[in-house]
Design a protein around this motif. Structure first.
Motif, PDB file in Angstrom:
ATOM      1  N   ASP A 147       0.817  -1.212   0.000  1.00  0.00           N
ATOM      2  CA  ASP A 147       0.000   0.000   0.000  1.00  0.00           C
ATOM      3  C   ASP A 147       0.853   1.266   0.000  1.00  0.00           C
ATOM      4  OD1 ASP A 147      -2.218  -1.595   0.066  1.00  0.00           O
ATOM      5  OD2 ASP A 147      -2.661  -1.270   2.191  1.00  0.00           O
ATOM      6  N   ILE A 148       2.093   1.140   0.422  1.00  0.00           N
ATOM      7  CA  ILE A 148       2.942   2.320   0.541  1.00  0.00           C
ATOM      8  C   ILE A 148       3.368   2.837  -0.833  1.00  0.00           C
ATOM      9  CG2 ILE A 148       5.133   3.212   1.422  1.00  0.00           C
ATOM     10  CD1 ILE A 148       4.918   1.248   3.722  1.00  0.00           C
ATOM     11  N   LYS A 149       3.756   1.920  -1.724  1.00  0.00           N
ATOM     12  CA  LYS A 149       4.232   2.282  -3.067  1.00  0.00           C
ATOM     13  C   LYS A 149       5.300   3.367  -2.958  1.00  0.00           C
ATOM     14  CE  LYS A 149      -0.103   1.060  -5.380  1.00  0.00           C
ATOM     15  NZ  LYS A 149      -1.199   1.530  -6.267  1.00  0.00           N
ATOM     16  N   HIS A 150       5.069   4.498  -3.649  1.00  0.00           N
ATOM     17  CA  HIS A 150       5.984   5.636  -3.520  1.00  0.00           C
ATOM     18  C   HIS A 150       5.441   6.549  -2.427  1.00  0.00           C
ATOM     19  CE1 HIS A 150       8.703   5.102  -7.014  1.00  0.00           C
ATOM     20  NE2 HIS A 150       7.701   4.349  -7.432  1.00  0.00           N
ATOM     21  N   ALA A 151       6.326   6.938  -1.523  1.00  0.00           N
ATOM     22  CA  ALA A 151       5.897   7.729  -0.366  1.00  0.00           C
ATOM     23  C   ALA A 151       6.975   8.732   0.015  1.00  0.00           C
ATOM     24  CB  ALA A 151       5.590   6.813   0.817  1.00  0.00           C
ATOM     25  N   VAL A 152       6.535   9.741   0.767  1.00  0.00           N
ATOM     26  CA  VAL A 152       7.480  10.743   1.272  1.00  0.00           C
ATOM     27  C   VAL A 152       7.104  11.090   2.707  1.00  0.00           C
ATOM     28  CG1 VAL A 152       6.120  12.718   0.430  1.00  0.00           C
ATOM     29  CG2 VAL A 152       8.588  12.964   0.801  1.00  0.00           C
ATOM     30  N   LEU A 153       8.113  11.244   3.528  1.00  0.00           N
ATOM     31  CA  LEU A 153       7.922  11.689   4.904  1.00  0.00           C
ATOM     32  C   LEU A 153       8.558  13.062   5.058  1.00  0.00           C
ATOM     33  CD1 LEU A 153       7.186  11.119   7.946  1.00  0.00           C
ATOM     34  CD2 LEU A 153       9.550  10.319   8.181  1.00  0.00           C
ATOM     35  N   MET A 154       7.816  13.997   5.621  1.00  0.00           N
ATOM     36  CA  MET A 154       8.371  15.318   5.885  1.00  0.00           C
ATOM     37  C   MET A 154       8.158  15.691   7.337  1.00  0.00           C
ATOM     38  SD  MET A 154       8.006  18.977   3.916  1.00  0.00           S
ATOM     39  CE  MET A 154       6.306  19.332   4.296  1.00  0.00           C
ATOM     40  N   MET A 155       9.207  16.209   7.947  1.00  0.00           N
ATOM     41  CA  MET A 155       9.122  16.818   9.271  1.00  0.00           C
ATOM     42  C   MET A 155       9.263  18.316   9.115  1.00  0.00           C
ATOM     43  SD  MET A 155      11.168  14.505  12.022  1.00  0.00           S
ATOM     44  CE  MET A 155      10.697  15.692  13.296  1.00  0.00           C
ATOM     45  N   CYS A 156       8.506  19.069   9.875  1.00  0.00           N
ATOM     46  CA  CYS A 156       8.608  20.528   9.771  1.00  0.00           C
ATOM     47  C   CYS A 156       8.211  21.169  11.096  1.00  0.00           C
ATOM     48  CB  CYS A 156       7.732  21.057   8.634  1.00  0.00           C
ATOM     49  SG  CYS A 156       6.009  20.590   8.732  1.00  0.00           S
ATOM     50  N   ASP A 157       8.610  22.403  11.257  1.00  0.00           N
ATOM     51  CA  ASP A 157       8.156  23.171  12.410  1.00  0.00           C
ATOM     52  C   ASP A 157       7.988  24.626  12.023  1.00  0.00           C
ATOM     53  OD1 ASP A 157      10.680  24.374  12.512  1.00  0.00           O
ATOM     54  OD2 ASP A 157      11.408  23.050  14.085  1.00  0.00           O
ATOM     55  N   LEU A 158       7.337  25.362  12.908  1.00  0.00           N
ATOM     56  CA  LEU A 158       7.063  26.774  12.650  1.00  0.00           C
ATOM     57  C   LEU A 158       8.331  27.601  12.782  1.00  0.00           C
ATOM     58  CD1 LEU A 158       3.670  27.444  14.447  1.00  0.00           C
ATOM     59  CD2 LEU A 158       4.222  28.119  12.116  1.00  0.00           C
ATOM     60  N   ASP A 159       8.499  28.538  11.904  1.00  0.00           N
ATOM     61  CA  ASP A 159       9.639  29.453  11.998  1.00  0.00           C
ATOM     62  C   ASP A 159       9.339  30.548  13.025  1.00  0.00           C
ATOM     63  OD1 ASP A 159      11.002  28.051  10.053  1.00  0.00           O
ATOM     64  OD2 ASP A 159      10.348  29.350   8.409  1.00  0.00           O
ATOM     65  N   GLY A 160      10.246  30.688  13.998  1.00  0.00           N
ATOM     66  CA  GLY A 160      10.163  31.807  14.935  1.00  0.00           C
ATOM     67  C   GLY A 160       8.965  31.820  15.844  1.00  0.00           C
ATOM     68  N   LEU A 161       8.501  30.642  16.292  1.00  0.00           N
ATOM     69  CA  LEU A 161       7.319  30.617  17.153  1.00  0.00           C
ATOM     70  C   LEU A 161       7.570  31.329  18.486  1.00  0.00           C
ATOM     71  CD1 LEU A 161       4.414  29.709  17.685  1.00  0.00           C
ATOM     72  CD2 LEU A 161       5.325  27.558  18.577  1.00  0.00           C
ATOM     73  N   LYS A 162       8.745  31.142  19.058  1.00  0.00           N
ATOM     74  CA  LYS A 162       9.033  31.785  20.342  1.00  0.00           C
ATOM     75  C   LYS A 162       8.940  33.302  20.219  1.00  0.00           C
ATOM     76  CE  LYS A 162      12.430  32.108  24.075  1.00  0.00           C
ATOM     77  NZ  LYS A 162      12.260  33.566  24.209  1.00  0.00           N
TER      78      LYS A 162
END
Length: 284
Positions: A147-162
């Motif tokens: 079921d996965i076939k071609h897949a991509v994982l992305m990690m991200c976070d907000l810029d300058g949240l503090k």
């Protein structure tokens, strides 16, 4: 309810509780269910199977429910959902009433269980999957590699949240986090899991595509959407930007933890390069 009790109520229009089986209904009525007009009140663990069985035996079944959501389910199942003020107002229009009101109590318990499960599996602020639920779904998906076939994982976070919180306050910081969730949810992909891992850290896994090229297009669309994202703070539009790192499963068919670590390295590279960008992980 024993047979004698049932027999007493079927002299005219029968009112039979959910505890009564279809066999008891047949015995009590002393006649074939076929072509009878039967009203089934309530819908759930008791009402649903009773309604289906009665219909299969040739009865003309009408289901009456008290909840709009349940009524919609009834319509989808091909039954007619009716409104009524009192059971007694319907008595003369049907031959038999099968009263499954106890099923509503069970339904309430199920609804409460589902509510608790949703609070456990979905982040209250963003509506995204929690870290725990994300890992569970990914674990299940890894057991179905086809079921996965071609897949991509992305990690991200907000810029300058503090800095955002310091300048605009934590309430508006929460709005920025919600906007980040909206950005990620905007990706046009049928198969995806999106999670708020913690604070302003997010992960998205898109799978089931036919090529990495198709995934590249989705990453680009996500980036374009993000670069236009703004929220209203103190009567002014404030941009919301994300930095991210992504990795293609086809290039690194590894465990989730290993993919997350590599995607996190891509995120670090995006921060180092000036933020507000998505960077693919590539081994040096």
């Amino acid at each position: 309810m024993d047979f004698m009790q049932l027999q007493e109520v079927v002299e005219g229009n029968a009112i039979i509780t959910a505890e009564a089986t279809v066999a008891e209904i047949l015995l009590a009525s002393k006649k074939s269910i076929c072509q009878q007009k039967i009203l089934v009140t309530g819908y759930g663990c008791c009402g649903k199977p009773i309604a289906f069985l009665l219909r299969a035996m040739g009865a003309e079944v009408t289901v009456a429910a008290r909840r709009e959501k349940v009524r919609e389910e009834i319509r989808q199942d091909g039954f007619e959902a009716v409104e009524f003020l009192s059971i007694h107002e319907m008595v003369e229009e049907v031959d038999t009433i099968v009263n499954t009101v106890p099923a509503l109590v069970i339904t309430e318990e199920i609804i409460e269980k589902q509510r608790l499960q949703r609070e456990r599996d979905y982040d209250l602020l963003t509506g995204l999957l929690t870290r725990r639920a994300f890992y569970q779904k990914m674990d299940t998906l890894y057991r179905r590699p086809n079921d996965i076939k071609h897949a991509v994982l992305m990690m991200c976070d907000l810029d300058g949240l503090k800095q955002f919180n310091d300048k605009y306050g934590h309430a508006n910081g929460d709005k920025a986090i919600q906007k980040a969730a909206e950005i990620l949810a905007s990706v046009r992909a049928r198969n995806k899991y999106i999670s708020r891992l913690s604070g302003d850290e997010f992960a998205i896994f898109i799978y089931g595509e036919e090529s990495d090229g198709a995934l590249e297009v989705k990453i680009r669309e996500l980036y374009d959407y993000m670069m236009q994202a703004e929220i209203m703070v103190f009567n002014q539009e404030v941009p919301v930007r994300l930095s991210g790192g992504y990795i293609f499963y086809s290039k690194y068919p590894e465990s989730l933890d290993k993919l997350l670590k590599k995607a996190d390295r891509g995120l670090y590279d995006s921060k180092e390069a000036g933020r507000a960008r998505f960077t693919e992980y590539k081994e040096a």
